[in-house]
Design a protein around this motif. Structure first.
Motif, PDB file in Angstrom:
ATOM      1  N   ASP A  98       0.837  -1.199   0.000  1.00  9.55           N
ATOM      2  CA  ASP A  98       0.000   0.000   0.000  1.00  9.55           C
ATOM      3  C   ASP A  98       0.870   1.245   0.000  1.00  9.55           C
ATOM      4  O   ASP A  98       2.058   1.192  -0.353  1.00  9.55           O
ATOM      5  CB  ASP A  98      -0.983  -0.023   1.170  1.00  9.55           C
ATOM      6  N   GLY A  99       0.275   2.387   0.391  1.00 10.58           N
ATOM      7  CA  GLY A  99       1.051   3.609   0.491  1.00 10.58           C
ATOM      8  C   GLY A  99       2.051   3.524   1.621  1.00 10.58           C
ATOM      9  O   GLY A  99       3.254   3.680   1.438  1.00 10.58           O
ATOM     10  N   ARG A 100       1.533   3.268   2.816  1.00  4.85           N
ATOM     11  CA  ARG A 100       2.407   3.058   3.952  1.00  4.85           C
ATOM     12  C   ARG A 100       1.618   2.464   5.105  1.00  4.85           C
ATOM     13  O   ARG A 100       0.410   2.666   5.244  1.00  4.85           O
ATOM     14  CB  ARG A 100       3.049   4.366   4.420  1.00  4.85           C
ATOM     15  N   GLY A 101       2.344   1.701   5.932  1.00  3.00           N
ATOM     16  CA  GLY A 101       1.841   1.353   7.247  1.00  3.00           C
ATOM     17  C   GLY A 101       2.450   2.344   8.220  1.00  3.00           C
ATOM     18  O   GLY A 101       2.365   3.558   8.026  1.00  3.00           O
ATOM     19  N   GLU A 102       3.105   1.858   9.273  1.00  2.00           N
ATOM     20  CA  GLU A 102       3.797   2.783  10.163  1.00  2.00           C
ATOM     21  C   GLU A 102       5.091   3.264   9.504  1.00  2.00           C
ATOM     22  O   GLU A 102       5.189   4.398   9.071  1.00  2.00           O
ATOM     23  CB  GLU A 102       4.080   2.101  11.514  1.00  2.00           C
ATOM     24  N   ASP A 103       6.075   2.398   9.378  1.00  2.00           N
ATOM     25  CA  ASP A 103       7.325   2.758   8.717  1.00  2.00           C
ATOM     26  C   ASP A 103       7.641   1.802   7.572  1.00  2.00           C
ATOM     27  O   ASP A 103       8.778   1.658   7.160  1.00  2.00           O
ATOM     28  CB  ASP A 103       8.482   2.792   9.720  1.00  2.00           C
TER      29      ASP A 103
ATOM     30  N   PRO B  77     -12.568  -8.082  -1.056  1.00  2.00           N
ATOM     31  CA  PRO B  77     -13.334  -7.036  -1.741  1.00  2.00           C
ATOM     32  C   PRO B  77     -13.060  -5.639  -1.202  1.00  2.00           C
ATOM     33  O   PRO B  77     -13.296  -4.651  -1.892  1.00  2.00           O
ATOM     34  CB  PRO B  77     -14.798  -7.442  -1.503  1.00  2.00           C
ATOM     35  N   SER B  78     -12.569  -5.565   0.051  1.00  3.40           N
ATOM     36  CA  SER B  78     -12.162  -4.281   0.609  1.00  3.40           C
ATOM     37  C   SER B  78     -10.702  -4.383   1.027  1.00  3.40           C
ATOM     38  O   SER B  78     -10.368  -4.400   2.212  1.00  3.40           O
ATOM     39  CB  SER B  78     -13.047  -3.898   1.807  1.00  3.40           C
ATOM     40  N   ALA B  79      -9.819  -4.461   0.031  1.00  2.75           N
ATOM     41  CA  ALA B  79      -8.386  -4.593   0.304  1.00  2.75           C
ATOM     42  C   ALA B  79      -7.774  -3.283   0.772  1.00  2.75           C
ATOM     43  O   ALA B  79      -6.634  -3.266   1.238  1.00  2.75           O
ATOM     44  CB  ALA B  79      -7.660  -5.083  -0.948  1.00  2.75           C
ATOM     45  N   ASN B  80      -8.512  -2.190   0.665  1.00  2.00           N
ATOM     46  CA  ASN B  80      -8.009  -0.890   1.091  1.00  2.00           C
ATOM     47  C   ASN B  80      -8.080  -0.753   2.617  1.00  2.00           C
ATOM     48  O   ASN B  80      -8.321  -1.719   3.330  1.00  2.00           O
ATOM     49  CB  ASN B  80      -8.786   0.232   0.396  1.00  2.00           C
ATOM     50  N   ASP B  81      -7.906   0.457   3.132  1.00  9.56           N
ATOM     51  CA  ASP B  81      -7.833   0.625   4.586  1.00  9.56           C
ATOM     52  C   ASP B  81      -9.157   0.366   5.290  1.00  9.56           C
ATOM     53  O   ASP B  81      -9.170   0.083   6.488  1.00  9.56           O
ATOM     54  CB  ASP B  81      -7.324   2.027   4.923  1.00  9.56           C
ATOM     55  N   ALA B  82     -10.269   0.457   4.579  1.00  8.07           N
ATOM     56  CA  ALA B  82     -11.539   0.088   5.201  1.00  8.07           C
ATOM     57  C   ALA B  82     -11.513  -1.377   5.624  1.00  8.07           C
ATOM     58  O   ALA B  82     -11.969  -1.745   6.707  1.00  8.07           O
ATOM     59  CB  ALA B  82     -12.699   0.351   4.243  1.00  8.07           C
TER      60      ALA B  82
ATOM     61  N   SER C 223       7.882   2.800  -1.247  1.00  4.87           N
ATOM     62  CA  SER C 223       6.435   2.635  -1.398  1.00  4.87           C
ATOM     63  C   SER C 223       5.979   2.720  -2.849  1.00  4.87           C
ATOM     64  O   SER C 223       6.112   3.759  -3.511  1.00  4.87           O
ATOM     65  CB  SER C 223       5.698   3.706  -0.591  1.00  4.87           C
ATOM     66  N   LEU C 224       5.406   1.629  -3.342  1.00  2.40           N
ATOM     67  CA  LEU C 224       4.828   1.624  -4.680  1.00  2.40           C
ATOM     68  C   LEU C 224       3.498   2.370  -4.705  1.00  2.40           C
ATOM     69  O   LEU C 224       3.148   3.010  -5.701  1.00  2.40           O
ATOM     70  CB  LEU C 224       4.643   0.195  -5.168  1.00  2.40           C
ATOM     71  N   GLY C 225       2.754   2.293  -3.605  1.00  2.00           N
ATOM     72  CA  GLY C 225       1.490   3.016  -3.531  1.00  2.00           C
ATOM     73  C   GLY C 225       1.694   4.519  -3.604  1.00  2.00           C
ATOM     74  O   GLY C 225       0.984   5.229  -4.333  1.00  2.00           O
TER      75      GLY C 225
ATOM     76  N   VAL D 147      -2.732  -1.218  -3.078  1.00  2.10           N
ATOM     77  CA  VAL D 147      -2.230  -1.599  -4.405  1.00  2.10           C
ATOM     78  C   VAL D 147      -2.980  -2.814  -4.948  1.00  2.10           C
ATOM     79  O   VAL D 147      -3.089  -2.996  -6.156  1.00  2.10           O
ATOM     80  CB  VAL D 147      -0.709  -1.854  -4.350  1.00  2.10           C
ATOM     81  N   ALA D 148      -3.533  -3.635  -4.057  1.00  2.00           N
ATOM     82  CA  ALA D 148      -4.267  -4.826  -4.489  1.00  2.00           C
ATOM     83  C   ALA D 148      -5.608  -4.486  -5.136  1.00  2.00           C
ATOM     84  O   ALA D 148      -6.285  -5.378  -5.648  1.00  2.00           O
ATOM     85  CB  ALA D 148      -4.482  -5.774  -3.306  1.00  2.00           C
ATOM     86  N   HIS D 149      -5.996  -3.210  -5.129  1.00  2.00           N
ATOM     87  CA  HIS D 149      -7.162  -2.806  -5.917  1.00  2.00           C
ATOM     88  C   HIS D 149      -6.780  -2.460  -7.348  1.00  2.00           C
ATOM     89  O   HIS D 149      -7.651  -2.054  -8.141  1.00  2.00           O
ATOM     90  CB  HIS D 149      -7.884  -1.636  -5.251  1.00  2.00           C
ATOM     91  N   ASN D 150      -5.507  -2.604  -7.693  1.00  2.00           N
ATOM     92  CA  ASN D 150      -5.107  -2.445  -9.088  1.00  2.00           C
ATOM     93  C   ASN D 150      -5.402  -3.764  -9.798  1.00  2.00           C
ATOM     94  O   ASN D 150      -4.593  -4.686  -9.819  1.00  2.00           O
ATOM     95  CB  ASN D 150      -3.616  -2.092  -9.189  1.00  2.00           C
ATOM     96  N   SER D 151      -6.586  -3.857 -10.358  1.00  3.01           N
ATOM     97  CA  SER D 151      -7.055  -5.136 -10.891  1.00  3.01           C
ATOM     98  C   SER D 151      -6.294  -5.569 -12.141  1.00  3.01           C
ATOM     99  O   SER D 151      -6.276  -6.758 -12.478  1.00  3.01           O
ATOM    100  CB  SER D 151      -8.560  -5.079 -11.173  1.00  3.01           C
ATOM    101  N   SER D 152      -5.648  -4.627 -12.825  1.00  2.00           N
ATOM    102  CA  SER D 152      -4.796  -5.027 -13.954  1.00  2.00           C
ATOM    103  C   SER D 152      -3.583  -5.795 -13.451  1.00  2.00           C
ATOM    104  O   SER D 152      -3.190  -6.825 -14.028  1.00  2.00           O
ATOM    105  CB  SER D 152      -4.349  -3.793 -14.734  1.00  2.00           C
ATOM    106  N   LEU D 153      -2.962  -5.312 -12.383  1.00  2.00           N
ATOM    107  CA  LEU D 153      -1.862  -6.043 -11.757  1.00  2.00           C
ATOM    108  C   LEU D 153      -2.335  -7.407 -11.274  1.00  2.00           C
ATOM    109  O   LEU D 153      -1.652  -8.424 -11.459  1.00  2.00           O
ATOM    110  CB  LEU D 153      -1.293  -5.226 -10.591  1.00  2.00           C
TER     111      LEU D 153
END
Length: 658
Positions: free
Chosen positions: A151-156, A324-329, A180-182, A301-307
């Motif tokens: 993702d973008g980031r966790g803690e560090d 289905p909710s791989a994002n922070d939710a 970070s790839l995100g 990043v796991a919501h990038n369905s092309s990847l």
């Protein structure tokens, strides 16, 4: 064991920057089973909101039929040290605001909003990526798996690799935030006029471009190293690292709203290729090193369905699962699971999640009918003997249908309970829905929904097993079927397919089947039920509002069919305007200038627009009880059109008089 997981922040400022602690949600887990989950954005109508999930928590408790006091513990989706560090930074930068610890703030919100005195030792904080990992693995149905959080980031950290199994989640490797790839993807999309939360748009733009055009520039941003390692090449201090290489070649940066050129398409293609190259470098190494045959992929990043489709086609794994909710939710669910573990209840339940229908429903049939008939001055409501057959016939005749049924879906995708549906065959449907319904860019693709019995006829699902019910994977449309599926086949011959099983969504499955019987093509176009100014609809009111402010032909809510009486513009006078909690009015001028009125929404990156004196006077009188006619008398045609436009952009709501 009953545990509640939470994501989001604490409402310290209405304009808290939108990317900080985003995707506020609540999830309720009972003895390992996910019984309720919903994002706060569905209630406060702010996309990817970071507000404290008050309404989401309340909805989860109501769905489970429990009181706050019945909950054993609350899990929060980040480490307390990071949370407290951010709060201290906030206090130092804004010393007029008193700020306590994250634990104290969380306990205060529970106490003041729910009359809930939760013991302090029943609040559990955890590493962000651990929450992500558990939310995915716990719903994968896998006995063991390689779990990749990206993702973008966790803690560090920005990517963490886990080995899951036997009730344990063992960390194998983490990659720091500078890798970070995100964040790299998020930083880069500004070149083509997009920002936070728009990554999926650029992913959809990429197939129109040639990645070779800017391959040299993108390759200058990273270096692949042995053992799944890599470096991202930093730019100048405090400068977005993607700026330098494209500044040097005079790349024509796009301003939001400007036309998309071929150069922008090529940029998107190069960016997507870079993401796929680095991500596959990491995933391939860990697949081979561990010998894992199953993958859980999660994080933003796991919501990038092309990847994700590339992972399927790689053949690295026998099975892949994306929540289905791989994002922070979704990490709120993981927070609930980890909270139970910390209190001595290890998670051993790994049944496959088949349905994301985990949010609130629309009400009883009587409640739904009452809410719809309240709009009788502007719509006609009927109840066909068979709503599924009636809807299938409308779709077969070319109608675009707003479809609301059952419990709302958890995650960013509409999966047949809060959807806009159309015939997947005519390419004109894609263009029409983008322009006239969703009011968005014409390059954006739509997803096909198909039954399991017919999926392989139209789509190459690859030899890798996967849960295709959540629109998580871009796959190839069979070449001999692409012309038939003109509205859902992307420019590169792919589609983000949804396979709808009768167990996961019986009514939607029956609708697709009936449509296939009528047309010979058992595939529907499925996109989220919203316009470009709002999150996916949640309630009957949301559904009617979206229907009346777009060019959707027909609305179906549970067993009721709704048609508008034309024109909507003529019925506005009898509706009652009400401000959202974030709606603000102001007048602005400089000496010598004409006074200008403005309406805006008071949150980070909230929209604003100037309004005419006539409409500003109307808005200044809004009390949430009086109709437009009683507030303003006879509006001019221009003012009435302006009010409709503001309603379409969700600056306020309109509803029938009670």
């Amino acid at each position: 064991m009953l545990t509640l997981g939470i994501s989001g922040h604490f409402d310290l400022l209405p304009t808290l920057y939108r990317s900080y602690m985003h995707d506020a949600a609540a999830c309720l887990v009972a003895d390992g089973e996910l019984v309720a989950a919903v994002e706060e954005e569905r209630f406060n109508r702010i996309k990817k909101t970071n507000r404290f999930p008050t309404d989401a928590v309340r909805a989860c408790l109501d769905l489970a039929g429990v009181r706050p006091q019945d909950v054993d513990a609350v899990g929060y989706y980040f480490n307390q040290d990071l949370l407290d560090l951010g709060l201290r930074n906030f206090q130092v930068s804004s010393p007029t605001y008193p700020v306590s610890s994250g634990r104290d703030l969380l306990l205060d919100r529970l106490r003041t909003r729910f009359d809930w005195d939760l013991p302090a030792d029943r609040v559990v904080f955890m590493p962000h990526h651990l929450a992500h990992a558990w939310s995915s693995f716990a719903r994968s149905g896998m006995a063991d798996a390689l779990v990749v959080v990206m993702d973008g980031r966790g803690e560090d950290v920005s990517t963490t690799i886990f080995a899951a199994g036997g009730g344990e989640m063992r960390e194998l490797r983490s990659y720091p935030v500078p890798h970070s790839l995100g964040l790299l993807y998020q930083d880069a999309i500004g070149h083509v006029g997009y920002g936070f939360g728009d990554e999926y748009k650029v992913m959809g733009l990429a197939p129109y471009g040639d990645p070779a055009t800017y391959r040299e520039q993108f390759r200058s941003l990273y270096a692949l190293l042995p053992d799944g390692d890599y470096e991202l090449i930093p730019g100048m201090p405090d400068i977005n690292p993607t700026v330098g290489p494209f500044y040097e070649i005079g790349f024509p940066t796009r301003i939001a709203g400007e036309p998309v050129t071929q150069e922008h398409k090529d940029f998107a293609a190069g960016l997507q290729e870079m993401l796929e190259t680095i991500a596959m470098h990491v995933i391939t190494h860990w697949a081979r090193r561990t010998g894992a045959t199953r993958l859980c992929f999660t994080g933003g990043v796991a919501h990038n369905s092309s990847l994700n489709g590339l992972i399927l086609r790689s053949g690295l794994f026998e099975e892949v699962f994306v929540h289905p909710s791989a994002n922070d939710a979704g990490s709120a669910e993981g927070a609930a699971i980890v909270a139970a573990q910390r209190l001595g209840t290890p998670h051993t339940r790994v049944e496959r999640l088949r349905s994301a229908s985990l949010g609130p429903d629309l009400g009883t049939p009587e409640e739904v009918e009452r809410q719809l008939t309240a709009w009788s001055g502007i719509v006609d409501v009927e109840r066909p003997a068979d709503i599924v057959d009636a809807t299938a016939r409308l779709l077969a005749d070319g109608a675009v249908v707003g479809w609301a049924h059952g419990r709302s879906e958890f995650g960013p995708r509409a999966l047949g309970n809060r959807s806009i549906l159309a015939d997947a065959r005519p390419v004109e449907n894609r263009d029409r829905i983008n322009a006239m319904v969703k009011k968005r860019e014409g390059f954006r693709p739509f997803a096909p929904a198909v039954t399991p019995a017919d999926a392989a006829t139209y789509f190459d699902l690859t030899g890798t097993a996967a849960e295709h019910g959540f629109m998580s994977f871009v796959v190839h449309v069979h070449e001999d079927r692409r012309a038939e599926l003109g509205a859902v086949t992307h420019v590169d011959g792919t589609a983000r397919v949804q396979v709808v099983s009768p167990d996961a969504n019986p009514r939607f499955h029956r609708l697709i089947t009936r449509f296939g019987e009528l047309t010979g093509t058992p595939v529907l176009l499925n996109t989220s039920f919203n316009n470009n100014a709002e999150p996916i609809v949640q309630t009957v009111h949301d559904a009617v509002t979206c229907f009346l402010t777009t060019e959707i032909d027909v609305l179906v809510v549970e067993d009721f069919l709704v048609r508008r009486r034309e024109p909507v513009l003529g019925a506005l006078d009898d509706l009652v305007p009400a401000f959202r909690p974030d709606t603000r009015l102001r007048k602005d001028w400089r000496p010598g200038d004409e006074v200008s009125g403005e309406i805006y929404l008071d949150f980070s990156f909230g929209p604003s627009t100037t309004v005419s004196p006539e409409v500003f006077e109307l808005l200044a009188a809004v009390d949430g009880k009086s109709t437009i006619a009683s507030l303003a008398g006879e509006l001019t045609d221009e003012a009435r059109a302006e009010v409709l436009s503001l309603w379409q952009r969700r600056f306020f709501s309109l509803a029938p008089e009670r």
